[in-house]
Write a protein that holds these residues in place. Structure first.
Motif, PDB file in Angstrom:
ATOM      1  N   ASN A  16       0.716  -1.359   0.007  1.00 45.14           N
ATOM      2  CA  ASN A  16       0.066  -0.014  -0.056  1.00 45.14           C
ATOM      3  C   ASN A  16       0.827   1.327   0.141  1.00 45.14           C
ATOM      4  OD1 ASN A  16      -2.355  -1.314  -0.330  1.00 45.14           O
ATOM      5  ND2 ASN A  16      -2.611  -1.531   2.037  1.00 45.14           N
ATOM      6  N   GLU A  17       2.130   1.091   0.398  1.00 47.95           N
ATOM      7  CA  GLU A  17       3.085   2.295   0.267  1.00 47.95           C
ATOM      8  C   GLU A  17       3.248   2.820  -1.285  1.00 47.95           C
ATOM      9  OE1 GLU A  17       3.964   3.972   2.724  1.00 47.95           O
ATOM     10  OE2 GLU A  17       3.096   2.554   3.982  1.00 47.95           O
ATOM     11  N   PHE A  18       2.749   1.871  -2.302  1.00 45.78           N
ATOM     12  CA  PHE A  18       2.938   2.172  -3.522  1.00 45.78           C
ATOM     13  C   PHE A  18       1.711   2.475  -4.334  1.00 45.78           C
ATOM     14  CE2 PHE A  18       6.379  -0.254  -2.030  1.00 45.78           C
ATOM     15  CZ  PHE A  18       7.491   0.376  -2.317  1.00 45.78           C
ATOM     16  N   GLY A  19       0.764   3.037  -3.629  1.00 45.60           N
ATOM     17  CA  GLY A  19      -0.625   3.462  -4.484  1.00 45.60           C
ATOM     18  C   GLY A  19      -0.627   4.923  -4.557  1.00 45.60           C
ATOM     19  N   MET A  20      -1.629   5.523  -5.053  1.00 48.97           N
ATOM     20  CA  MET A  20      -1.855   6.901  -5.433  1.00 48.97           C
ATOM     21  C   MET A  20      -1.674   7.658  -4.214  1.00 48.97           C
ATOM     22  SD  MET A  20      -2.773   7.324  -8.696  1.00 48.97           S
ATOM     23  CE  MET A  20      -3.798   8.446  -8.884  1.00 48.97           C
ATOM     24  N   MET A  21      -0.994   8.958  -4.298  1.00 51.94           N
ATOM     25  CA  MET A  21      -0.819   9.864  -3.445  1.00 51.94           C
ATOM     26  C   MET A  21      -0.038   9.366  -2.176  1.00 51.94           C
ATOM     27  SD  MET A  21      -2.190  12.394  -4.876  1.00 51.94           S
ATOM     28  CE  MET A  21      -2.219  13.584  -3.585  1.00 51.94           C
ATOM     29  N   LYS A  22       0.906   8.473  -2.444  1.00 53.90           N
ATOM     30  CA  LYS A  22       1.846   7.800  -1.339  1.00 53.90           C
ATOM     31  C   LYS A  22       3.068   8.349  -1.722  1.00 53.90           C
ATOM     32  CE  LYS A  22      -0.924   5.062   1.193  1.00 53.90           C
ATOM     33  NZ  LYS A  22      -0.966   5.163   2.522  1.00 53.90           N
ATOM     34  N   PRO A  23       4.165   8.157  -0.714  1.00 56.92           N
ATOM     35  CA  PRO A  23       5.684   8.306  -1.145  1.00 56.92           C
ATOM     36  C   PRO A  23       6.301   7.601  -1.994  1.00 56.92           C
ATOM     37  CG  PRO A  23       5.250   7.660   1.051  1.00 56.92           C
ATOM     38  CD  PRO A  23       3.926   7.807   0.520  1.00 56.92           C
ATOM     39  N   LEU A  24       5.526   6.296  -2.279  1.00 60.35           N
ATOM     40  CA  LEU A  24       6.452   5.480  -3.323  1.00 60.35           C
ATOM     41  C   LEU A  24       7.799   5.033  -2.742  1.00 60.35           C
ATOM     42  CD1 LEU A  24       5.766   6.770  -6.831  1.00 60.35           C
ATOM     43  CD2 LEU A  24       4.375   5.232  -5.422  1.00 60.35           C
ATOM     44  N   TYR A  25       7.711   4.740  -1.450  1.00 61.65           N
ATOM     45  CA  TYR A  25       8.941   4.320  -0.514  1.00 61.65           C
ATOM     46  C   TYR A  25       8.463   3.321   0.735  1.00 61.65           C
ATOM     47  CZ  TYR A  25      12.757   4.338   2.611  1.00 61.65           C
ATOM     48  OH  TYR A  25      13.764   4.051   3.513  1.00 61.65           O
ATOM     49  N   ALA A  26       9.332   2.355   0.800  1.00 62.26           N
ATOM     50  CA  ALA A  26       8.760   1.506   1.621  1.00 62.26           C
ATOM     51  C   ALA A  26      10.236   1.004   2.325  1.00 62.26           C
ATOM     52  CB  ALA A  26       8.040   0.117   1.095  1.00 62.26           C
ATOM     53  N   ARG A  27      10.418   1.355   3.659  1.00 60.37           N
ATOM     54  CA  ARG A  27      11.604   0.892   4.386  1.00 60.37           C
ATOM     55  C   ARG A  27      11.629  -0.553   4.871  1.00 60.37           C
ATOM     56  NH1 ARG A  27      11.592   4.429   9.804  1.00 60.37           N
ATOM     57  NH2 ARG A  27       9.240   4.841   9.570  1.00 60.37           N
ATOM     58  N   GLY A  28      12.554  -1.258   4.715  1.00 64.20           N
ATOM     59  CA  GLY A  28      12.672  -2.608   5.061  1.00 64.20           C
ATOM     60  C   GLY A  28      11.755  -3.395   4.421  1.00 64.20           C
ATOM     61  N   ALA A  29      11.650  -3.251   3.220  1.00 64.50           N
ATOM     62  CA  ALA A  29      10.678  -4.036   2.499  1.00 64.50           C
ATOM     63  C   ALA A  29      11.237  -5.408   1.751  1.00 64.50           C
ATOM     64  CB  ALA A  29       9.853  -3.168   1.051  1.00 64.50           C
ATOM     65  N   ALA A  30      12.349  -5.152   1.578  1.00 67.30           N
ATOM     66  CA  ALA A  30      13.365  -6.175   0.782  1.00 67.30           C
ATOM     67  C   ALA A  30      14.451  -6.916   1.669  1.00 67.30           C
ATOM     68  CB  ALA A  30      13.721  -5.647  -0.475  1.00 67.30           C
ATOM     69  N   ASP A  31      14.801  -8.096   1.138  1.00 67.33           N
ATOM     70  CA  ASP A  31      15.969  -8.807   1.976  1.00 67.33           C
ATOM     71  C   ASP A  31      16.138  -8.775   3.343  1.00 67.33           C
ATOM     72  OD1 ASP A  31      16.773  -9.286  -0.764  1.00 67.33           O
ATOM     73  OD2 ASP A  31      18.430  -7.555  -0.562  1.00 67.33           O
ATOM     74  N   ARG A  32      14.590  -9.332   3.731  1.00 71.00           N
ATOM     75  CA  ARG A  32      14.486  -9.643   5.424  1.00 71.00           C
ATOM     76  C   ARG A  32      14.528  -8.330   6.149  1.00 71.00           C
ATOM     77  NH1 ARG A  32      18.025 -13.700   3.705  1.00 71.00           N
ATOM     78  NH2 ARG A  32      16.894 -15.501   3.380  1.00 71.00           N
TER      79      ARG A  32
END
Length: 153
Positions: free
Chosen positions: A35-51
């Motif tokens: 949901n961090e990558f939906g409309m009107m979002k910062p398009l950034y997710a910390r800690g989303a990859a590689d555990r």
């Protein structure tokens, strides 16, 4: 669509959320952050990859195709048209937050898996970037490319 490897310079679609979900299925990224990558979002997710050790960042507004000269108004003040500046043949990205300072507690200095939107509206994978630590009283920080592709670790 199954993705086996992200390669710098290749485009992966037009919607950040769809690309992110495909990468979740392919690389085991954290689906709860989609949901961090939906409309009107910062398009950034910390800690989303590689555990949780890497962030995922989609840059939709940037200077990639614009003149790199930063305009100055009549009072001599810099006018920022973008929040992200891409320099040195894609080797360096400067993240700029006009509204607030970039404290590491708010935006941890994790390596970032970076996609950027091109003129055609496609998100192109740029690579994996690492931050150079900023001073805590600054509005900007710089990321340098450390990898041209991404595969499952």
């Amino acid at each position: 669509m199954t993705i086996t490897k992200l390669i710098a310079g290749n485009s992966y679609g037009t919607k950040a959320k769809d690309i992110y979900l495909n990468c979740c299925n392919s690389f085991g990224w954290d689906k709860s952050k989609a949901n961090e990558f939906g409309m009107m979002k910062p398009l950034y997710a910390r800690g989303a990859a590689d555990r949780g050790t890497k962030a995922v960042w989609f840059i939709c507004k940037n200077n990639w195709y614009n003149d790199l000269l930063i305009p100055v108004n009549s009072n001599g003040k810099i006018i920022y048209k973008h929040r992200n500046y891409i320099y040195d043949n894609l080797q360096c990205i400067e993240e700029y937050q006009q509204d607030s300072k970039l404290y590491p507690s708010d935006y941890p200095l994790q390596d970032r898996i970076v996609f950027v939107k091109n003129k055609s509206g496609q998100y192109v994978f740029l690579g994996v970037y690492r931050a150079k630590e900023p001073n805590s009283d600054r509005h900007d920080r710089t990321f340098y490319r450390i990898g041209y592709d991404y595969t499952i670790n």
